[in-house]
Design an enzyme around this catalytic site. Sequence first.
Site, mmCIF file in Angstrom:
data_model
loop_
_atom_site.group_PDB
_atom_site.id
_atom_site.type_symbol
_atom_site.label_atom_id
_atom_site.label_comp_id
_atom_site.label_asym_id
_atom_site.label_seq_id
_atom_site.Cartn_x
_atom_site.Cartn_y
_atom_site.Cartn_z
ATOM 1 N N PHE A 1 23.800 24.950 8.367
ATOM 2 C CA PHE A 1 24.174 25.815 9.485
ATOM 3 C C PHE A 1 22.942 26.221 10.293
ATOM 4 O O PHE A 1 21.988 26.744 9.726
ATOM 5 C CB PHE A 1 24.872 27.055 8.916
ATOM 6 C CG PHE A 1 25.310 28.060 9.927
ATOM 7 C CD1 PHE A 1 26.375 27.787 10.781
ATOM 8 C CD2 PHE A 1 24.672 29.291 10.020
ATOM 9 C CE1 PHE A 1 26.797 28.733 11.705
ATOM 10 C CE2 PHE A 1 25.080 30.239 10.940
ATOM 11 C CZ PHE A 1 26.143 29.958 11.786
ATOM 12 N N SER B 1 23.017 23.518 1.924
ATOM 13 C CA SER B 1 23.557 24.788 2.399
ATOM 14 C C SER B 1 24.972 24.579 2.939
ATOM 15 O O SER B 1 25.857 24.160 2.201
ATOM 16 C CB SER B 1 22.619 25.388 3.451
ATOM 17 O OG SER B 1 22.966 26.719 3.745
ATOM 18 N N MET B 2 25.223 24.840 4.242
ATOM 19 C CA MET B 2 26.546 24.560 4.782
ATOM 20 C C MET B 2 26.884 23.080 4.651
ATOM 21 O O MET B 2 28.050 22.709 4.508
ATOM 22 C CB MET B 2 26.662 24.993 6.241
ATOM 23 C CG MET B 2 28.065 24.798 6.823
ATOM 24 S SD MET B 2 28.204 25.146 8.589
ATOM 25 C CE MET B 2 27.471 23.645 9.301
ATOM 26 N N ASP C 1 17.487 31.570 -5.086
ATOM 27 C CA ASP C 1 18.326 31.374 -3.917
ATOM 28 C C ASP C 1 19.606 32.179 -4.091
ATOM 29 O O ASP C 1 19.946 32.606 -5.191
ATOM 30 C CB ASP C 1 18.642 29.884 -3.728
ATOM 31 C CG ASP C 1 19.411 29.614 -2.450
ATOM 32 O OD1 ASP C 1 18.846 29.872 -1.373
ATOM 33 O OD2 ASP C 1 20.558 29.185 -2.521
ATOM 34 N N HIS D 1 15.620 28.151 -0.422
ATOM 35 C CA HIS D 1 16.915 27.644 0.037
ATOM 36 C C HIS D 1 16.838 26.238 0.625
ATOM 37 O O HIS D 1 17.664 25.379 0.309
ATOM 38 C CB HIS D 1 17.518 28.610 1.068
ATOM 39 C CG HIS D 1 18.918 28.270 1.439
ATOM 40 N ND1 HIS D 1 19.970 28.285 0.547
ATOM 41 C CD2 HIS D 1 19.457 27.873 2.631
ATOM 42 C CE1 HIS D 1 21.077 27.930 1.149
ATOM 43 N NE2 HIS D 1 20.803 27.676 2.420
#
Length: 250
Positions: free
Chosen positions: A26, A95-96, A196, A222
């Site tokens: 994202f 992540s996303m 994270d 992250h």
Amino acid sequence: MTDVMAGAEPFFMQGKGPAVLVLHGFTGTTQSMRYLGEELHRRFGFTVSGPRLRGHGTSPDDMETTGYLDWLASAEQALHELAGQGTKVFVTGLSMGGTLTLNLAARFPNIVAGAVPINGAAGIFDGAMAELVSDGAAPKRVPGIGSDIKAAGVKELAYQEVPVACLRQVHVLIAATESLLRKVSCPTLAIHSREDHANGRRIAQEVSSNDVRLLWLDNSYHVATLDNDKDLIVERCGRFISEIAGAAPG
């Protein structure tokens, strides 16, 4: 047409083995996944596709015109293009991108042969972020969330500000995907940085696959694909895909 930032372009590398779809996060870009994609191709010979998700790698103004269905559509298009080559297709994302990985694995079980979410978000939200997206009087933009990296001198190519409307959209995507986790039946390697806020253990516990593995990263934050453990990710991801592709029926 909105200009794409240098380094945020989609990439594709034709190989002779399994195909791997690599998905960025994202507000991020393909820059965060390029090393992983290039090394999976170079070391293991995989075909690799790194699409640019709609609204990413251009401008926050452009991103503000998009939502989670647009980001899913970008990933789905690339998935079906790889599947059209007739080889086994694996999906990995940061992540996303990890959320999208799980979403695709749940919804396209006949296409996705294996899933590798990397610090994927799957249902547990940061309290402050949840308050922000619930506030009708929230500002239109907030500071960017990129470059959460432990390694010195490494920077992620990501937006410096984030449309709050898109933060609301990503929360919908994460919540919907969390509800789909039980539908993930393919072999799954969840990669998670110990330092994270993502959901590696939750993913490993919730998917229904009989082959679930959890790899902890001890030296990354992250954006792990650009961090100190990036080569460990390449090696373990490549070995996982090679093993599953070799074991699965043709």
